[in-house]
Design a protein around this motif. Structure first.
Motif, PDB file in Angstrom:
ATOM      1  N   VAL A 111       7.568 -46.754  40.522  1.00  0.00           N
ATOM      2  CA  VAL A 111       7.449 -46.937  39.164  1.00  0.00           C
ATOM      3  C   VAL A 111       8.398 -46.321  38.377  1.00  0.00           C
ATOM      4  O   VAL A 111       8.650 -44.872  38.393  1.00  0.00           O
ATOM      5  CB  VAL A 111       6.018 -46.390  39.079  1.00  0.00           C
ATOM      6  N   ALA A 112       9.109 -47.051  37.485  1.00  0.00           N
ATOM      7  CA  ALA A 112      10.189 -46.440  36.840  1.00  0.00           C
ATOM      8  C   ALA A 112       9.653 -46.553  35.326  1.00  0.00           C
ATOM      9  O   ALA A 112       8.584 -46.653  34.940  1.00  0.00           O
ATOM     10  CB  ALA A 112      11.337 -47.393  36.990  1.00  0.00           C
ATOM     11  N   TRP A 113      10.872 -46.050  34.278  1.00  0.00           N
ATOM     12  CA  TRP A 113      10.656 -45.947  32.874  1.00  0.00           C
ATOM     13  C   TRP A 113      10.344 -47.267  32.257  1.00  0.00           C
ATOM     14  O   TRP A 113       9.294 -47.023  31.367  1.00  0.00           O
ATOM     15  CB  TRP A 113      11.991 -45.394  32.444  1.00  0.00           C
ATOM     16  N   LEU A 114      10.837 -48.191  32.543  1.00  0.00           N
ATOM     17  CA  LEU A 114      10.703 -49.524  31.899  1.00  0.00           C
ATOM     18  C   LEU A 114       9.135 -50.316  32.420  1.00  0.00           C
ATOM     19  O   LEU A 114       9.188 -50.454  33.581  1.00  0.00           O
ATOM     20  CB  LEU A 114      11.744 -50.601  32.043  1.00  0.00           C
ATOM     21  N   GLY A 115       8.252 -50.135  31.590  1.00  0.00           N
ATOM     22  CA  GLY A 115       6.943 -50.516  31.989  1.00  0.00           C
ATOM     23  C   GLY A 115       6.326 -51.980  31.644  1.00  0.00           C
ATOM     24  O   GLY A 115       5.319 -52.278  32.187  1.00  0.00           O
ATOM     25  N   GLY A 116       6.949 -52.285  30.802  1.00  0.00           N
ATOM     26  CA  GLY A 116       6.589 -53.588  30.290  1.00  0.00           C
ATOM     27  C   GLY A 116       7.536 -54.199  29.141  1.00  0.00           C
ATOM     28  O   GLY A 116       8.001 -53.296  28.125  1.00  0.00           O
ATOM     29  N   THR A 117       7.597 -55.635  28.986  1.00  0.00           N
ATOM     30  CA  THR A 117       8.516 -55.895  27.858  1.00  0.00           C
ATOM     31  C   THR A 117       7.544 -57.258  27.356  1.00  0.00           C
ATOM     32  O   THR A 117       6.787 -57.874  27.748  1.00  0.00           O
ATOM     33  CB  THR A 117       9.840 -56.584  28.186  1.00  0.00           C
ATOM     34  N   GLN A 148      14.293 -62.213  20.972  1.00  0.00           N
ATOM     35  CA  GLN A 148      15.658 -62.714  21.351  1.00  0.00           C
ATOM     36  C   GLN A 148      16.189 -62.014  22.288  1.00  0.00           C
ATOM     37  O   GLN A 148      17.062 -62.440  23.144  1.00  0.00           O
ATOM     38  CB  GLN A 148      16.232 -62.648  19.935  1.00  0.00           C
ATOM     39  N   TYR A 149      16.069 -60.810  22.464  1.00  0.00           N
ATOM     40  CA  TYR A 149      16.696 -59.962  23.432  1.00  0.00           C
ATOM     41  C   TYR A 149      16.234 -60.168  24.956  1.00  0.00           C
ATOM     42  O   TYR A 149      16.954 -60.399  25.925  1.00  0.00           O
ATOM     43  CB  TYR A 149      16.640 -58.388  23.145  1.00  0.00           C
ATOM     44  N   CYS A 150      14.797 -60.388  25.125  1.00  0.00           N
ATOM     45  CA  CYS A 150      14.122 -60.621  26.349  1.00  0.00           C
ATOM     46  C   CYS A 150      14.668 -62.239  26.765  1.00  0.00           C
ATOM     47  O   CYS A 150      15.092 -62.179  27.889  1.00  0.00           O
ATOM     48  CB  CYS A 150      12.866 -60.629  26.070  1.00  0.00           C
ATOM     49  N   GLN A 151      14.939 -63.014  25.637  1.00  0.00           N
ATOM     50  CA  GLN A 151      15.372 -64.513  26.023  1.00  0.00           C
ATOM     51  C   GLN A 151      16.672 -64.478  26.461  1.00  0.00           C
ATOM     52  O   GLN A 151      17.023 -65.527  27.073  1.00  0.00           O
ATOM     53  CB  GLN A 151      15.193 -65.197  25.036  1.00  0.00           C
ATOM     54  N   ARG A 152      17.517 -63.565  26.008  1.00  0.00           N
ATOM     55  CA  ARG A 152      19.076 -63.869  26.479  1.00  0.00           C
ATOM     56  C   ARG A 152      19.267 -62.620  27.606  1.00  0.00           C
ATOM     57  O   ARG A 152      20.391 -62.292  27.950  1.00  0.00           O
ATOM     58  CB  ARG A 152      19.668 -63.423  25.386  1.00  0.00           C
ATOM     59  N   GLY A 153      18.132 -62.017  28.424  1.00  0.00           N
ATOM     60  CA  GLY A 153      18.427 -61.459  29.304  1.00  0.00           C
ATOM     61  C   GLY A 153      18.630 -59.657  29.225  1.00  0.00           C
ATOM     62  O   GLY A 153      19.218 -59.054  29.939  1.00  0.00           O
ATOM     63  N   ASN A 173      15.941 -54.497  28.119  1.00  0.00           N
ATOM     64  CA  ASN A 173      16.256 -53.057  27.721  1.00  0.00           C
ATOM     65  C   ASN A 173      16.153 -52.976  26.022  1.00  0.00           C
ATOM     66  O   ASN A 173      15.750 -51.872  25.712  1.00  0.00           O
ATOM     67  CB  ASN A 173      17.112 -52.534  28.325  1.00  0.00           C
ATOM     68  N   LEU A 174      16.445 -54.031  25.365  1.00  0.00           N
ATOM     69  CA  LEU A 174      16.565 -53.879  23.910  1.00  0.00           C
ATOM     70  C   LEU A 174      15.204 -54.671  23.281  1.00  0.00           C
ATOM     71  O   LEU A 174      15.192 -55.037  22.185  1.00  0.00           O
ATOM     72  CB  LEU A 174      17.582 -54.690  23.535  1.00  0.00           C
ATOM     73  N   CYS A 175      14.039 -54.902  24.042  1.00  0.00           N
ATOM     74  CA  CYS A 175      13.100 -55.855  23.818  1.00  0.00           C
ATOM     75  C   CYS A 175      12.327 -55.013  22.388  1.00  0.00           C
ATOM     76  O   CYS A 175      12.330 -53.890  22.291  1.00  0.00           O
ATOM     77  CB  CYS A 175      12.099 -55.618  24.786  1.00  0.00           C
ATOM     78  N   LEU A 176      11.978 -55.794  21.639  1.00  0.00           N
ATOM     79  CA  LEU A 176      11.548 -55.285  20.240  1.00  0.00           C
ATOM     80  C   LEU A 176      10.138 -54.639  20.405  1.00  0.00           C
ATOM     81  O   LEU A 176       9.796 -53.915  19.629  1.00  0.00           O
ATOM     82  CB  LEU A 176      11.347 -56.418  19.321  1.00  0.00           C
TER      83      LEU A 176
END
Length: 332
Positions: A88-94, A99-104, A107-110
């Motif tokens: 289990v790591a730092w990024l737990g959900g997006t 726009q950031y999730c959609q372009r891969g 880590n910059l998810c709003l």
């Protein structure tokens, strides 16, 4: 379950963490319930306890470098099953929609969720994790070895990418703790020459053991112009120091989530000749998958110091006092 939580953030010596009992968590849809075996101790946990990062939920349980065994799976889980070992790591959900999730660039998810900040983490006997954000861990790594790789390793990998080290180039590393000593191994595997600047004598000794071609104090000038540098120490004063150590076209990546204020920069001395300054923000799951493949290939060898879970406050005090070489881990 027994756990630590941040009740009143403040200097670690004042005891901002509380040790006690909390209700067992229950997995929701597409979530796993994990029995924690080991949780790494990250400097981000220290920033959270001391209030440099404001907790995003009351009495949050820190910890985002967690290795454990799945003991229950919520409705809709298909990747992991009870008995599987997961990380289990730092990024737990997006959100998966911005726009950031959609372009891969998730880590910059709003509207991201972070383990041990937005949701309870691994300084506990149990935690839940969204199945899509759990990692399978290569069998060759023990629980104690794998824990620091889940943040220190993955973020170090992201920082190394952001630093854009050319083939066979010179990489400067400022600060040499849990993430830096793993990044040095990755850089050397990629044929880079590693220059380490750090204030800790024990960390300098470890840097020499890991093959650094130059080891000095934090503010020392390396003997050669650097192609790239990574700042792991959360010290803004080191930004102009590192920039001035770069040769033309060099890149400095700042790896931490928290940094003290950066002093004024002199354009001619610090940035001209196309030097670049980049931040590092979390990581994508693709980064994580790439990292685990590389970690197994090298293979990475973390230097760890183990503490019992009940001594998490002591581990953070030792981290704050630079008394840990490599990475600290908590064993449940």
């Amino acid at each position: 379950m027994r756990a630590w939580w941040v009740h009143s953030p403040g200097p670690i010596a004042t005891g901002p963490l509380v040790w006690g009992e909390r209700p067992d968590p229950e997995p929701g849809r597409r979530e796993l319930l994990v029995s924690v075996r080991t949780s790494g101790v990250c400097r981000t946990d220290l920033h959270l306890a001391e209030g440099d990062l404001a907790p995003r939920m009351p009495d949050v349980i820190p910890g985002h470098e967690v290795v454990g065994i799945v003991i229950d799976a919520g409705e809709g889980c298909v990747r992991f099953h009870p008995g599987d070992r997961v990380g289990v790591a730092w990024l737990g959900g997006t959100c998966g929609k911005c726009q950031y999730c959609q372009r891969g660039e998730e880590n910059l998810c709003l509207s991201p969720t972070f383990t041990g900040w937005d949701r309870d983490g691994g300084y506990a006997e149990k935690l839940t994790v969204a199945e899509d954000f759990a990692y399978a861990i290569p069998e060759q790594f023990s629980d104690e070895q794998a824990a620091p790789l889940l943040c220190s390793g993955i973020i170090g990998y992201r920082a190394l990418k952001r630093a854009a080290v050319p083939p066979g180039g010179r990489l400067g590393i400022y600060g040499f703790g849990g993430s830096a000593h793993l990044t040095a191994q990755m850089a050397r595997h990629q044929s880079a020459s590693v220059y380490v600047m750090t204030r800790s004598e024990s960390a300098r000794s470890l840097a020499r053991q890991l093959g650094a071609v130059f080891v000095g104090d934090s503010y020392d000038s390396p003997p050669d112009p650097l192609d790239s540098a990574i700042l792991f120490a959360p010290v803004g004063d080191l930004v102009p120091v590192a920039l001035r150590a770069l040769g033309r076209g060099g890149t400095l990546a700042i790896a931490g989530i928290h940094l003290s204020d950066i002093p004024s920069l002199n354009y001619s001395a610090d940035l001209f000749y196309e030097r670049q300054l980049r931040s590092v923000t979390a990581n994508t799951r693709s980064d994580g998958k790439e990292f685990w493949s590389l970690a197994a290939e090298i293979p990475l060898t973390p230097t760890t110091t183990a503490y019992p879970l009940a001594k998490a406050d002591r581990a953070l005090q030792d981290l704050a006092g630079d008394r840990i070489t490599g990475a600290a881990v908590l064993k449940a």
